[in-house]
Design a protein around this motif. Structure first.
Motif, short mmCIF file in Angstrom:
data_model
loop_
_atom_site.label_atom_id
_atom_site.label_comp_id
_atom_site.label_asym_id
_atom_site.label_seq_id
_atom_site.Cartn_x
_atom_site.Cartn_y
_atom_site.Cartn_z
N GLY B 33 0.84 -1.19 0.00
CA GLY B 33 0.00 0.00 0.00
C GLY B 33 0.87 1.23 0.00
N THR B 34 0.67 2.13 -0.97
CA THR B 34 1.45 3.36 -1.03
C THR B 34 1.08 4.24 0.16
N PRO B 35 2.01 4.80 0.89
CA PRO B 35 3.45 4.86 0.62
C PRO B 35 4.31 3.86 1.41
N SER B 36 3.77 2.71 1.79
CA SER B 36 4.55 1.82 2.67
C SER B 36 5.24 0.67 1.93
N THR B 37 4.89 0.45 0.67
CA THR B 37 5.19 -0.81 -0.02
C THR B 37 6.66 -1.21 -0.02
N GLU B 38 7.57 -0.26 -0.24
CA GLU B 38 8.98 -0.61 -0.46
C GLU B 38 9.66 -1.15 0.80
#
Lengths: 203, 627
Positions: B33-38
């Motif tokens: 889920g943006t902004p957590s994905t990375e």
């Protein structure tokens, strides 16, 4: 070197994040504190995308205020114009002369701004505008790196950092198979800057 | 390549991953889920850490809690709205504690809604669930805070929330590392040759579980036991508040005492840049608050301000302490904060003089909203639904872009999985209003569209409900075999794990049949006539009907087709192709123009063109390029 704030503006998918990463890496290697902001997610699906890179002695905010960007790097003409108010008076813009019509223009419901209108808008804000001739064919994928080549050869960066400083940062961030394409793009931009004159047609 | 001085640039998300790795996290779970994905994409690249894409955030948090119960440091990661899905689990974990191993729950807020359906301030959840919350202001702090959060979790036997925000998650900043470094990226760690970090817990997982089994009063939250735990939760928060007074995460920087700013996270950076001479109390531990420290700071300055992003969380809590404080009177409570917004507030409050007018943006430029990509398999779905005149209950993903003009064929979008049950409710309302009414045609009939990843996230219970409660209507599962919007993460239907390994592949059509859906068809939506025929038949169905509209994501397809050819003399400028909203197509003086560099050669425009003015390139076969 004095503190510098850069802004990159274009369309999702044009390689704005990579070009910003290179710029940030160059600043780090030049011994500066660096912060960079970028946009992920929905905007990357063909929407307008911006990124900012700030070099300084100590950088607090990854975002600069409107009117305080030193160098605007435009990947697409409309998106460069959309962010012109971020440039400080006396700031510089290098803009890829590439026109990508947004949906309303494609549908014939709105007009894309003329290049002369764009030039007038930058001039009205006391900013210097340099056009870059969009690279042909597959080379367009490296338009962002060509823009960096141009930026590397204009004031205040001209002479401040050797080409190797930029290429080392670039090679760190692109896969080996794309290094040659990107090296050519960088050199094309750097050479064009040396030959061109701001505000006098594409270089 | 080794970087000079080992100062490297990491995004906030990559820094969280590095910090979690260095702190000995052994199990990590997330839903993208943006902004957590990375965060998990990055953490998955380090050795000795098990990472998974869970089917949703609640599952992810339960997985992480289970790992902590088994005595291993654990991490759960989600975006702000994901914590709504996982909230039930947050609350029981707050009651049970973890029993010795640390649990950090990283939640990334999205002020300004760069890629979200709402703005939420996760700090409220800390107060709500009575757990601590820490907040980093940049990448370096994010890296350091992970280890601190896990230590606090263990010291107080409590899950710890780590609040990120878009601007911290997606900004790069300098982080110093001890060893050699590489340029980090997807599935590439920041360290050149990372060795697995020794587990900080000597106790074996089996021993930890045995201890857990011997303590039902702590872990079995039936009313009798939970009543015993609530006082523990209250006391723990009081203990944390006492500890917060001397916690080094909270820092006072006295400058000019005329104004003191209480702030945290990215808001600190903006305020520090705009008000370089002011005094600051920067909170790294945002909840519980260090009441004594706040009072001393307030007494040490003439005027007390709070600069915070989104809700007046700190401001209201300071006011409860009886302090005179200014905050949202000057600074916005909506949207993303910025140095410009802080400057505007500082000028309005009289703290700064106006130096010059803020430069105005260039006027009246055509907007550039995000659009479906050229070659996207969602485009024919929404083109067909527009032709049918259906009312479309939508969901969260790339396909939400079907709501944008000119397709304009999605009419609701609320949260993950909502559309299916919305459809069910709407059809029940239609039935109640007109029990004998037979639907006349497809116009105005409700349909649900949900993506494949979203289907596994929250669609399955809604579909089971629809079958159980004898609903009907058409559910379209837009299946591009990836979680596309967040950058192509795997899920139960892709056949691959987060680490790139092979996994069992769930088939959405089989899943629907297994839940008892009688009418199920799998159709490539580029076979437009077939898709339209099945959709027409299913829309009026009195029993549940599912179309799995399957076409791989255009950004992931390996073979690029040659662009469609324009036969200019055949074009009469009718504009039908422009209704597809495909980026290469534009109108030019009554004729269609096609940008060959952008065209993916899908041939959908050729399929809908009534005059053969758009023709697929020769080696493509007929008008329906994907039949």
């Amino acid at each position: 070197m004095r503190d510098l704030s850069f802004m990159l503006a274009g369309v999702g998918g044009q390689g704005i994040i990579l070009a910003g990463d290179v710029l940030a890496e160059v600043g780090l290697r030049a011994g500066r504190d660096v912060k960079k902001s970028e946009v992920h997610g929905m905007a990357q699906r063909g929407g307008g995308v911006t990124s900012q890179v700030r070099w300084g002695r100590h950088v607090y905010s990854p975002l600069a205020e409107p009117g305080r960007i030193d160098i605007l790097i435009g990947f697409e003409v409309l998106e460069a114009l959309r962010n012109v108010h971020y440039l400080r008076s006396g700031g510089q813009a290098v803009v890829n002369r590439y026109h990508l019509p947004p949906p309303a223009v494609a549908a014939g419901e709105a007009a894309y701004p003329d290049d002369t209108d764009v030039e007038r808008e930058f001039a009205a804000r006391g900013a210097t505008l340099r056009w870059m001739c969009p690279p042909p064919g597959i080379e367009r994928l490296a338009a962002g790196v060509q823009l960096l080549g141009l930026v590397s050869a204009i004031e205040p960066l001209r002479g401040a950092l050797p080409a190797e400083a930029w290429l080392d940062a670039l090679y760190r961030l692109v896969p080996p198979v794309h290094q040659e394409l990107n090296r050519r793009a960088f050199q094309r931009g750097r050479t064009a800057a040396a030959n061109g004159t701001p505000g006098r047609g594409a270089v | 390549m080794v970087n000079a001085g080992n100062r490297i640039l990491l995004s906030g998300n990559e820094a969280v991953a590095l910090g979690a790795f260095e702190a000995g996290v052994k199990v990590a779970a997330a839903y993208p889920g943006t902004p957590s994905t990375e965060i998990l994409e990055s953490l998955g690249a380090y050795p000795g850490v098990y990472c998974e894409w869970s089917s949703n955030e609640k599952v992810a948090l339960d997985v992480a809690i289970g790992a902590a119960y088994a005595g291993r440091r654990a991490l759960a990661v989600m975006k702000h709205v994901g914590l709504n899905v996982a909230a039930d689990s947050l609350f029981y974990a707050a009651y049970t504690g973890l029993g010795g191993a640390g649990l950090a729950i990283v939640v990334a807020d999205d002020p300004g809604m760069h890629s979200s359906q709402n703005e939420q301030d996760t700090r409220h959840y800390a107060r709500f669930a009575q757990v601590p919350l820490v907040e980093p202001a940049d990448s370096g702090e994010a890296r350091d805070l992970l280890g601190r959060a896990l230590a606090v979790s263990e010291q107080f036997d409590v899950p710890v929330l780590v609040r990120m925000s878009t601007r911290v998650s997606h900004s790069r900043g300098v982080v110093e590392v001890a060893g050699a470094a590489t340029a980090p990226g997807k599935r590439r760690p920041a360290l050149a040759d990372p060795a697995p970090v020794p587990d900080p817990h000597a106790r074996s997982a089996r021993d930890a579980l045995t201890a857990l089994a011997a303590d039902p009063g702590k872990y079995v939250m039936v009313p009798g036991n939970a009543r015993g735990r609530h006082p523990v939760v209250r006391q723990r928060l009081a203990d944390l508040a006492r500890w917060a007074e001397s916690c080094e995460l909270n820092q006072v920087e006295f400058g000019d005492r005329a104004v003191g700013v209480v702030t945290s996270g990215i808001a600190y950076q903006y305020a520090r840049e705009v008000l370089p001479d002011a005094s600051f109390l920067k909170l790294g531990l945002v909840w519980p608050l260090p009441v004594g420290l706040l009072r001393r700071f307030a007494a040490g300055v003439e005027r007390l301000l709070v600069v915070e992003e989104l809700d007046p969380f700190l401001e209201e809590n300071l006011r409860l302490l009886g302090l005179t404080v200014e905050g949202k009177r000057w600074f916005p409570a909506m949207g993303e904060l910025s140095p410009a917004a802080v400057r505007r507030g500082a000028i309005q409050s009289g703290l700064l003089q106006k130096e010059s007018e803020e430069p105005a943006a260039a006027l009246q430029l055509p907007a550039r909203p995000p659009v479906l990509c050229p070659g996207c398999g969602h485009r024919p779905i929404f083109y067909a639904l527009r032709r049918l005149g259906a009312v479309v209950f939508g969901d969260i993903g790339c396909y939400t872009l079907g709501a944008m003009p000119p397709l304009s064929a999605m009419h609701t979008c609320g949260c993950m999985g909502a559309g299916l049950a919305n459809l069910h409710g709407a059809l029940k309302a239609l039935d109640i209003a007109d029990p004998d009414g037979q639907p006349g045609g497809t116009r105005g009939m409700p349909v649900a569209v949900i993506g494949d990843s979203t289907f596994y996230h929250a669609g399955l219970p809604a579909l089971a409900n629809l079958v159980y409660n004898q609903g009907g209507g058409l559910v379209i599962i837009a299946d591009n075999s990836t979680t596309a919007m967040t950058g192509h993460q795997d899920h139960p239907g892709t056949g691959r794990t987060l680490a790139g390994g092979v996994a069992p592949r769930l088939d959405a059509a089989e899943a629907a049949r297994g839940l008892g859906v009688g009418r199920v068809a799998t159709v490539d939506p580029f076979a437009l006539d077939e898709f339209l025929a099945v959709a027409r038949e299913f829309v009026a169905s009195r029993e549940p009907a599912v179309i799995v509209a399957r076409h791989p994501c255009a950004l992931q397809s390996r073979s690029r087709r040659p662009p469609v050819i324009v036969v200019a003399e055949a074009c009469n400028g009718c504009g039908i192709c422009l209704h597809l909203g495909c980026p290469p197509l534009s109108a030019d003086g009554g004729k269609v123009l096609l940008d060959q560099d952008l065209c993916a050669g899908c041939g959908l425009c050729a399929t809908v063109c009534p005059r053969q003015a758009l023709v697929p390139a020769p080696n493509q076969g007929g008008g329906s390029a994907h039949a």
